[in-house]
Design a protein around this motif. Structure first.
Motif, PDB file in Angstrom:
ATOM      1  N   PHE A  66       0.827  -1.205   0.000  1.00 58.32           N
ATOM      2  CA  PHE A  66       0.000   0.000   0.000  1.00 58.32           C
ATOM      3  C   PHE A  66       0.868   1.263   0.000  1.00 58.32           C
ATOM      4  O   PHE A  66       0.410   2.323   0.402  1.00 58.32           O
ATOM      5  CB  PHE A  66      -0.924   0.005   1.224  1.00 58.32           C
ATOM      6  N   GLU A  67       2.118   1.132  -0.439  1.00 61.63           N
ATOM      7  CA  GLU A  67       3.022   2.279  -0.403  1.00 61.63           C
ATOM      8  C   GLU A  67       2.530   3.412  -1.294  1.00 61.63           C
ATOM      9  O   GLU A  67       2.580   4.584  -0.918  1.00 61.63           O
ATOM     10  CB  GLU A  67       4.428   1.847  -0.826  1.00 61.63           C
ATOM     11  N   LYS A  68       2.056   3.100  -2.487  1.00 59.74           N
ATOM     12  CA  LYS A  68       1.593   4.120  -3.434  1.00 59.74           C
ATOM     13  C   LYS A  68       0.181   4.579  -3.113  1.00 59.74           C
ATOM     14  O   LYS A  68      -0.176   5.737  -3.320  1.00 59.74           O
ATOM     15  CB  LYS A  68       1.652   3.582  -4.868  1.00 59.74           C
ATOM     16  N   ARG A  69      -0.621   3.668  -2.623  1.00 61.13           N
ATOM     17  CA  ARG A  69      -2.014   4.006  -2.329  1.00 61.13           C
ATOM     18  C   ARG A  69      -2.173   4.627  -0.954  1.00 61.13           C
ATOM     19  O   ARG A  69      -3.214   5.188  -0.639  1.00 61.13           O
ATOM     20  CB  ARG A  69      -2.884   2.736  -2.412  1.00 61.13           C
ATOM     21  N   GLY A  70      -1.151   4.471  -0.109  1.00 63.72           N
ATOM     22  CA  GLY A  70      -1.248   4.980   1.252  1.00 63.72           C
ATOM     23  C   GLY A  70      -1.760   3.904   2.187  1.00 63.72           C
ATOM     24  O   GLY A  70      -2.641   3.123   1.833  1.00 63.72           O
ATOM     25  N   ALA A  71      -1.185   3.835   3.354  1.00 65.18           N
ATOM     26  CA  ALA A  71      -1.533   2.774   4.310  1.00 65.18           C
ATOM     27  C   ALA A  71      -2.458   3.286   5.413  1.00 65.18           C
ATOM     28  O   ALA A  71      -2.433   2.794   6.530  1.00 65.18           O
ATOM     29  CB  ALA A  71      -0.256   2.197   4.916  1.00 65.18           C
ATOM     30  N   SER A  72      -3.253   4.300   5.100  1.00 67.69           N
ATOM     31  CA  SER A  72      -4.104   4.886   6.135  1.00 67.69           C
ATOM     32  C   SER A  72      -5.350   4.036   6.412  1.00 67.69           C
ATOM     33  O   SER A  72      -5.912   4.098   7.494  1.00 67.69           O
ATOM     34  CB  SER A  72      -4.527   6.304   5.724  1.00 67.69           C
ATOM     35  N   ASP A  73      -5.773   3.277   5.400  1.00 62.36           N
ATOM     36  CA  ASP A  73      -6.977   2.465   5.572  1.00 62.36           C
ATOM     37  C   ASP A  73      -6.603   1.154   6.269  1.00 62.36           C
ATOM     38  O   ASP A  73      -6.373   0.127   5.617  1.00 62.36           O
ATOM     39  CB  ASP A  73      -7.619   2.184   4.215  1.00 62.36           C
ATOM     40  N   ILE A  74      -6.508   1.183   7.566  1.00 64.10           N
ATOM     41  CA  ILE A  74      -6.084   0.014   8.324  1.00 64.10           C
ATOM     42  C   ILE A  74      -7.083  -1.125   8.193  1.00 64.10           C
ATOM     43  O   ILE A  74      -6.703  -2.306   8.222  1.00 64.10           O
ATOM     44  CB  ILE A  74      -5.874   0.385   9.811  1.00 64.10           C
ATOM     45  N   ALA A  75      -8.377  -0.802   8.014  1.00 65.44           N
ATOM     46  CA  ALA A  75      -9.388  -1.852   7.873  1.00 65.44           C
ATOM     47  C   ALA A  75      -9.131  -2.656   6.604  1.00 65.44           C
ATOM     48  O   ALA A  75      -9.248  -3.893   6.595  1.00 65.44           O
ATOM     49  CB  ALA A  75     -10.783  -1.238   7.835  1.00 65.44           C
ATOM     50  N   GLN A  76      -8.757  -1.979   5.522  1.00 72.72           N
ATOM     51  CA  GLN A  76      -8.476  -2.674   4.268  1.00 72.72           C
ATOM     52  C   GLN A  76      -7.217  -3.534   4.398  1.00 72.72           C
ATOM     53  O   GLN A  76      -7.158  -4.656   3.883  1.00 72.72           O
ATOM     54  CB  GLN A  76      -8.301  -1.672   3.129  1.00 72.72           C
ATOM     55  N   ILE A  77      -6.210  -3.015   5.091  1.00 72.78           N
ATOM     56  CA  ILE A  77      -4.977  -3.766   5.297  1.00 72.78           C
ATOM     57  C   ILE A  77      -5.259  -5.032   6.111  1.00 72.78           C
ATOM     58  O   ILE A  77      -4.765  -6.118   5.790  1.00 72.78           O
ATOM     59  CB  ILE A  77      -3.925  -2.886   6.006  1.00 72.78           C
ATOM     60  N   ARG A  78      -6.065  -4.904   7.152  1.00 77.93           N
ATOM     61  CA  ARG A  78      -6.391  -6.074   7.981  1.00 77.93           C
ATOM     62  C   ARG A  78      -7.193  -7.095   7.181  1.00 77.93           C
ATOM     63  O   ARG A  78      -7.058  -8.303   7.403  1.00 77.93           O
ATOM     64  CB  ARG A  78      -7.161  -5.631   9.220  1.00 77.93           C
ATOM     65  N   GLN A  79      -8.019  -6.619   6.259  1.00 82.81           N
ATOM     66  CA  GLN A  79      -8.769  -7.541   5.418  1.00 82.81           C
ATOM     67  C   GLN A  79      -7.833  -8.359   4.533  1.00 82.81           C
ATOM     68  O   GLN A  79      -8.009  -9.570   4.355  1.00 82.81           O
ATOM     69  CB  GLN A  79      -9.770  -6.765   4.546  1.00 82.81           C
TER      70      GLN A  79
END
Length: 241
Positions: free
Chosen positions: A113-126
């Protein structure tokens, strides 16, 4: 040669042990109804005659094979055990993937998520949950390309599977013994709880090997590669704009 035979023995012992437990359970329930050789008639009498003719070694082998077949039909596989643990998690919290392994997956997923940004923690956890669900496929990759790592995982996974199945089937045994012989056999649930706890630990350690294989790059996660590709496409579209 022993090292080659050991994985096969691990996969034999669980069905055999389950079959033995089930046979003992039914022996407790209906053992008094089974006639002795001198009292048997019909098909049961023929079985006794065949056993006498074949001899104890062949009879023992036949009984062992039968117990294996019965146990194999009733054995819970490791992925089924994981589902059982998740189903019981509200009553008996016991994660099958350690916090350390989850943290390692979170760390590498953030790289996707480096280019998209890692702010959406819910999406990362998914994405992390999808990678955890992918562990069965990761195991197959190890089987094909990294036998040494797979054998270590298989050892822990087999231990977990063995202890899970013994624990699950002992629940019925304690209940039967408590009804037929003595209520004190309910105390056996303590042993079942210990086996269940040990099984969860072994399963957690087995999954840690799979997670470490992904983190270290030994095998490739399809989910992770998908997110990396999305990140690249996002970067390319941003540059075009």
């Amino acid at each position: 040669m022993f090292a080659n035979l050991l994985p096969g023995f691990r996969h034999f012992r669980t069905p055999f042990a389950v079959g033995t437990i089930v046979a003992f359970e039914w022996w407790v329930i209906v053992g008094d109804l089974i006639p002795k050789p001198s009292q048997a008639h019909g098909f049961l009498q023929r079985l006794y005659s065949l056993a006498e003719f074949a001899g104890r070694p062949l009879v023992t082998a036949a009984i062992g094979f039968t117990l294996y077949l019965v146990g194999n039909a009733m054995t819970l596989k490791s992925w089924q055990a994981m589902r059982l643990v998740h189903a019981l998690s509200r009553v008996l919290p016991a994660p099958t993937i350690s916090a350390e392994s989850t943290g390692q997956l979170l760390q590498i997923v953030r790289k996707a998520f480096e280019k998209r940004g890692a702010s959406d923690i819910a999406q990362i956890r998914q994405v992390v949950r999808e990678m955890q669900a992918e562990l069965i496929d990761i195991r197959m990759h190890l089987t094909a390309n990294h036998v040494e790592v797979y054998l270590e995982h298989d050892r822990l996974d087999s231990e977990a599977e063995f202890r899970f199945n013994i624990a699950v089937h002992l629940v019925n045994v304690w209940c039967v013994l408590a009804v037929v012989w003595s209520p004190w056999f309910i105390a056996g649930f303590v042993l079942t709880a210990i086996l269940y706890h040990d099984a969860v630990i072994a399963l957690r350690e087995a999954n840690a090997i799979l997670v470490q294989s992904v983190v270290s790059g030994i095998v490739t996660s399809r989910v992770y590669e998908r997110e990396i590709q999305r990140d690249r496409e996002y970067d390319a579209s941003a540059d075009a704009a």
